[in-house]
Design a protein around this motif. Sequence first.
Motif, PDB file in Angstrom:
ATOM      1  N   ILE A 178      54.686  48.986  49.861  1.00 21.02           N
ATOM      2  CA  ILE A 178      55.417  49.999  50.159  1.00 21.02           C
ATOM      3  C   ILE A 178      56.244  49.562  50.337  1.00 21.02           C
ATOM      4  O   ILE A 178      57.548  50.662  50.942  1.00 21.02           O
ATOM      5  N   LEU A 179      55.872  49.223  52.161  1.00 22.74           N
ATOM      6  CA  LEU A 179      56.642  48.757  53.155  1.00 22.74           C
ATOM      7  C   LEU A 179      57.970  48.173  52.901  1.00 22.74           C
ATOM      8  O   LEU A 179      59.232  48.667  52.877  1.00 22.74           O
ATOM      9  N   ALA A 180      57.920  47.359  51.738  1.00 18.81           N
ATOM     10  CA  ALA A 180      59.199  46.272  51.711  1.00 18.81           C
ATOM     11  C   ALA A 180      60.225  46.987  50.813  1.00 18.81           C
ATOM     12  O   ALA A 180      61.067  47.330  51.051  1.00 18.81           O
ATOM     13  N   ARG A 181      59.597  47.939  49.363  1.00 21.98           N
ATOM     14  CA  ARG A 181      60.738  48.933  49.364  1.00 21.98           C
ATOM     15  C   ARG A 181      61.274  49.893  50.482  1.00 21.98           C
ATOM     16  O   ARG A 181      61.977  50.538  49.889  1.00 21.98           O
ATOM     17  N   ALA A 182      60.090  50.195  51.103  1.00 28.07           N
ATOM     18  CA  ALA A 182      61.219  51.368  52.040  1.00 28.07           C
ATOM     19  C   ALA A 182      62.175  50.653  52.354  1.00 28.07           C
ATOM     20  O   ALA A 182      62.400  51.500  53.064  1.00 28.07           O
TER      21      ALA A 182
ATOM     22  N   ALA B 229      44.822  42.838  60.695  1.00 25.05           N
ATOM     23  CA  ALA B 229      44.380  43.651  61.068  1.00 25.05           C
ATOM     24  C   ALA B 229      43.517  44.245  62.172  1.00 25.05           C
ATOM     25  O   ALA B 229      43.686  42.679  63.244  1.00 25.05           O
ATOM     26  N   ASP B 230      44.020  45.042  62.868  1.00 27.97           N
ATOM     27  CA  ASP B 230      43.671  45.391  64.025  1.00 27.97           C
ATOM     28  C   ASP B 230      42.764  45.533  65.074  1.00 27.97           C
ATOM     29  O   ASP B 230      43.378  47.438  64.942  1.00 27.97           O
ATOM     30  N   GLY B 231      41.782  45.973  65.165  1.00 29.24           N
ATOM     31  CA  GLY B 231      40.618  46.719  65.704  1.00 29.24           C
ATOM     32  C   GLY B 231      40.410  47.490  64.034  1.00 29.24           C
ATOM     33  O   GLY B 231      40.797  46.788  62.946  1.00 29.24           O
ATOM     34  N   ARG B 232      39.318  48.133  64.036  1.00 30.95           N
ATOM     35  CA  ARG B 232      38.692  48.946  62.808  1.00 30.95           C
ATOM     36  C   ARG B 232      40.194  49.733  62.570  1.00 30.95           C
ATOM     37  O   ARG B 232      39.472  50.103  61.474  1.00 30.95           O
ATOM     38  N   ALA B 233      40.838  50.722  62.755  1.00 33.33           N
ATOM     39  CA  ALA B 233      41.516  51.780  62.653  1.00 33.33           C
ATOM     40  C   ALA B 233      43.174  51.519  62.569  1.00 33.33           C
ATOM     41  O   ALA B 233      43.945  51.544  61.326  1.00 33.33           O
ATOM     42  N   ASP B 234      44.086  50.205  63.140  1.00 35.06           N
ATOM     43  CA  ASP B 234      45.383  50.001  63.277  1.00 35.06           C
ATOM     44  C   ASP B 234      45.895  48.628  62.055  1.00 35.06           C
ATOM     45  O   ASP B 234      44.607  47.512  61.711  1.00 35.06           O
ATOM     46  N   ILE B 235      46.877  48.286  61.777  1.00 37.79           N
ATOM     47  CA  ILE B 235      47.014  46.904  61.055  1.00 37.79           C
ATOM     48  C   ILE B 235      48.456  46.751  61.606  1.00 37.79           C
ATOM     49  O   ILE B 235      49.265  47.744  61.685  1.00 37.79           O
ATOM     50  N   LEU B 236      48.999  45.635  61.470  1.00 38.56           N
ATOM     51  CA  LEU B 236      49.928  44.640  61.890  1.00 38.56           C
ATOM     52  C   LEU B 236      50.154  44.246  60.275  1.00 38.56           C
ATOM     53  O   LEU B 236      49.856  43.408  60.071  1.00 38.56           O
ATOM     54  N   TYR B 237      51.135  45.165  60.253  1.00 42.25           N
ATOM     55  CA  TYR B 237      52.232  44.915  59.038  1.00 42.25           C
ATOM     56  C   TYR B 237      53.425  43.856  59.565  1.00 42.25           C
ATOM     57  O   TYR B 237      53.995  44.031  60.063  1.00 42.25           O
ATOM     58  N   ARG B 238      53.811  42.377  58.865  1.00 37.44           N
ATOM     59  CA  ARG B 238      54.555  41.861  59.092  1.00 37.44           C
ATOM     60  C   ARG B 238      55.709  41.602  58.237  1.00 37.44           C
ATOM     61  O   ARG B 238      54.937  41.336  56.834  1.00 37.44           O
ATOM     62  N   VAL B 239      57.086  41.450  58.046  1.00 35.51           N
ATOM     63  CA  VAL B 239      57.591  41.245  56.689  1.00 35.51           C
ATOM     64  C   VAL B 239      59.065  39.972  57.712  1.00 35.51           C
ATOM     65  O   VAL B 239      59.552  40.568  58.819  1.00 35.51           O
ATOM     66  N   GLN B 240      59.413  39.852  56.748  1.00 32.39           N
ATOM     67  CA  GLN B 240      60.632  38.506  56.739  1.00 32.39           C
ATOM     68  C   GLN B 240      61.780  38.907  55.819  1.00 32.39           C
ATOM     69  O   GLN B 240      61.896  39.354  54.639  1.00 32.39           O
TER      70      GLN B 240
ATOM     71  N   ASN C 123      61.907  38.649  61.777  1.00 38.66           N
ATOM     72  CA  ASN C 123      60.879  38.160  60.989  1.00 38.66           C
ATOM     73  C   ASN C 123      60.589  39.839  62.148  1.00 38.66           C
ATOM     74  O   ASN C 123      60.921  40.027  63.137  1.00 38.66           O
ATOM     75  N   PHE C 124      59.797  40.984  61.661  1.00 36.31           N
ATOM     76  CA  PHE C 124      59.066  41.994  61.940  1.00 36.31           C
ATOM     77  C   PHE C 124      58.175  42.832  61.962  1.00 36.31           C
ATOM     78  O   PHE C 124      57.784  41.814  60.343  1.00 36.31           O
ATOM     79  N   SER C 125      57.429  43.253  62.617  1.00 37.61           N
ATOM     80  CA  SER C 125      56.113  44.088  62.683  1.00 37.61           C
ATOM     81  C   SER C 125      56.146  45.020  62.740  1.00 37.61           C
ATOM     82  O   SER C 125      56.874  45.970  63.600  1.00 37.61           O
ATOM     83  N   PHE C 126      55.421  45.856  62.304  1.00 36.44           N
ATOM     84  CA  PHE C 126      55.351  47.256  62.249  1.00 36.44           C
ATOM     85  C   PHE C 126      53.809  48.082  62.327  1.00 36.44           C
ATOM     86  O   PHE C 126      52.584  47.376  61.463  1.00 36.44           O
ATOM     87  N   ARG C 127      53.414  48.409  63.275  1.00 34.25           N
ATOM     88  CA  ARG C 127      52.411  48.781  63.474  1.00 34.25           C
ATOM     89  C   ARG C 127      51.675  50.038  63.136  1.00 34.25           C
ATOM     90  O   ARG C 127      52.776  51.136  63.229  1.00 34.25           O
ATOM     91  N   GLY C 128      50.933  49.640  62.179  1.00 33.98           N
ATOM     92  CA  GLY C 128      50.378  51.187  61.399  1.00 33.98           C
ATOM     93  C   GLY C 128      49.282  51.297  61.225  1.00 33.98           C
ATOM     94  O   GLY C 128      47.998  50.934  61.791  1.00 33.98           O
ATOM     95  N   ARG C 129      48.347  52.249  60.216  1.00 34.94           N
ATOM     96  CA  ARG C 129      47.188  53.053  60.467  1.00 34.94           C
ATOM     97  C   ARG C 129      46.594  52.637  59.336  1.00 34.94           C
ATOM     98  O   ARG C 129      47.427  52.337  58.024  1.00 34.94           O
ATOM     99  N   ARG C 130      45.462  52.468  58.696  1.00 40.73           N
ATOM    100  CA  ARG C 130      44.904  51.376  58.306  1.00 40.73           C
ATOM    101  C   ARG C 130      44.839  53.361  56.698  1.00 40.73           C
ATOM    102  O   ARG C 130      44.173  53.739  57.763  1.00 40.73           O
ATOM    103  N   GLY C 131      44.601  52.689  55.446  1.00 44.54           N
ATOM    104  CA  GLY C 131      43.863  54.331  54.504  1.00 44.54           C
ATOM    105  C   GLY C 131      44.791  55.081  54.564  1.00 44.54           C
ATOM    106  O   GLY C 131      45.091  56.458  54.649  1.00 44.54           O
ATOM    107  N   HIS C 132      46.266  54.424  54.985  1.00 43.55           N
ATOM    108  CA  HIS C 132      47.535  55.258  54.734  1.00 43.55           C
ATOM    109  C   HIS C 132      48.150  55.551  53.448  1.00 43.55           C
ATOM    110  O   HIS C 132      47.854  53.946  53.597  1.00 43.55           O
TER     111      HIS C 132
END
Length: 142
Positions: free
Chosen positions: A9-13, A63-74, A133-142
Amino acid sequence: MLDPAPETILARALAQLLADNELGVYRPDGDAYVNPEHGVLIDRPLPTTFDACTLVSPQVPIADGRADILYRVQLFTRLKGTVADVKAHAHAVFTLLDHAEYTPAILGISWAEEYSRTYFDADTQKRVAVAQNFSFRGRRGH
């Protein structure tokens, strides 16, 4: 049909965001690209016949803790021209995404940043490339 993975979903966006900012042409319906278009492709082999293209390759999220997630894209961009041409394109992408809040506005993403960039010399067809290379800080469950 299964819903796509969050990283897809992130790659398409991101592909659409690049197209919206005139940094390439994205065809989500899968129609073919032709030279000299700058095609934006998602997670597939880099075509040898395109002089200008950007390949969006999502990496495994962290995974970054219980609620956050780090997406990475090249983003791997190849252009026919000079190193200056590919540097200008990379800077335009950097300006769009680095230290951007809520970009893209999906998956609870709150922050984006470029964490590495590598330039590649011209190939035998005089095509120069850059990997960002980019990182995107997001939330789990979105």
